[in-house]
Design a protein around this motif. Structure first.
Motif, PDB file in Angstrom:
ATOM      1  N   GLN A 159      10.685   8.130  26.422  1.00 58.06           N
ATOM      2  CA  GLN A 159      11.483   7.281  25.070  1.00 58.06           C
ATOM      3  C   GLN A 159      11.168   5.727  24.716  1.00 58.06           C
ATOM      4  OE1 GLN A 159      15.887   6.913  26.750  1.00 58.06           O
ATOM      5  NE2 GLN A 159      16.210   6.454  24.742  1.00 58.06           N
TER       6      GLN A 159
ATOM      7  N   LYS B 218      14.256   4.509  20.077  1.00 63.32           N
ATOM      8  CA  LYS B 218      14.233   5.565  19.542  1.00 63.32           C
ATOM      9  C   LYS B 218      14.716   6.972  20.439  1.00 63.32           C
ATOM     10  CE  LYS B 218       9.863   5.099  16.341  1.00 63.32           C
ATOM     11  NZ  LYS B 218       8.500   6.194  16.587  1.00 63.32           N
ATOM     12  N   GLU B 219      14.959   7.825  20.382  1.00 65.08           N
ATOM     13  CA  GLU B 219      15.543   8.979  21.390  1.00 65.08           C
ATOM     14  C   GLU B 219      14.583   9.605  22.425  1.00 65.08           C
ATOM     15  OE1 GLU B 219      19.052  10.718  18.390  1.00 65.08           O
ATOM     16  OE2 GLU B 219      18.237  11.529  19.506  1.00 65.08           O
ATOM     17  N   ARG B 220      15.150  10.124  23.116  1.00 63.22           N
ATOM     18  CA  ARG B 220      14.340  10.383  24.552  1.00 63.22           C
ATOM     19  C   ARG B 220      13.184  12.079  23.553  1.00 63.22           C
ATOM     20  NH1 ARG B 220      17.056  11.586  29.492  1.00 63.22           N
ATOM     21  NH2 ARG B 220      17.700  13.025  28.970  1.00 63.22           N
ATOM     22  N   GLU B 221      11.839  11.967  24.217  1.00 71.76           N
ATOM     23  CA  GLU B 221      11.531  13.135  23.502  1.00 71.76           C
ATOM     24  C   GLU B 221      10.350  14.253  24.752  1.00 71.76           C
ATOM     25  OE1 GLU B 221       9.438  11.265  20.568  1.00 71.76           O
ATOM     26  OE2 GLU B 221       7.247  11.748  21.842  1.00 71.76           O
TER      27      GLU B 221
ATOM     28  N   ALA C  69       5.812   4.228  25.022  1.00 77.08           N
ATOM     29  CA  ALA C  69       6.981   4.664  26.102  1.00 77.08           C
ATOM     30  C   ALA C  69       7.688   4.395  27.369  1.00 77.08           C
ATOM     31  CB  ALA C  69       7.384   5.769  25.642  1.00 77.08           C
TER      32      ALA C  69
END
Length: 123
Positions: free
Chosen positions: A39, A43-46, A92
């Motif tokens: 993450q 931003k969103e988790r990927e 991240a």
């Protein structure tokens, strides 16, 4: 119940390498496929990549393919993420996750999550 604890995060310069570990509790680690997610700040988790229960199959997001490698040691209940040629955009919080069974590939639907370890890549 599976508990996951990540370690190995830190600060690294762009182009450098870092290795993350994820230690799992329990005696059924080999029954789980494992994955790494991240993450980035704000931003969103990927999805980053995954490895099946035996370690024979791996699958990676395009953004890390050729730079990151996932491996596992079922005798040590540990999964690893070797990160090479790091870029600032790799900054991240990295989480490992477990999913019971051998569905493949796995990019979602995880059963257990670790709290994460922070990786910061400076330019």
């Amino acid at each position: 119940q599976v508990q996951l604890v990540e370690s190995g995060g830190g600060l690294v310069q762009a182009g450098g390498s870092l290795s993350l570990s994820c230690a799992a509790s329990g005696r059924t680690f080999s029954s789980y496929s494992m994955a790494w997610f991240r993450q980035p700040p704000g931003k969103e988790r990927e999805f980053v990549g995954a490895i099946n229960w035996s370690g024979v199959r791996t699958y990676y997001a395009d953004s890390v393919k050729g730079r990151f490698t996932i491996s596992r040691d079922n005798a040590k209940n540990t999964v690893y993420l070797q990160m090479n040629s790091l870029k600032p955009e790799d900054t991240a919080v990295y989480h490992c996750a477990a999913r019971y069974g051998d569905s493949w590939p796995i990019t979602s639907g995880m059963d257990y999550w670790g709290k994460g370890t922070l990786v910061t890549v400076s330019s």
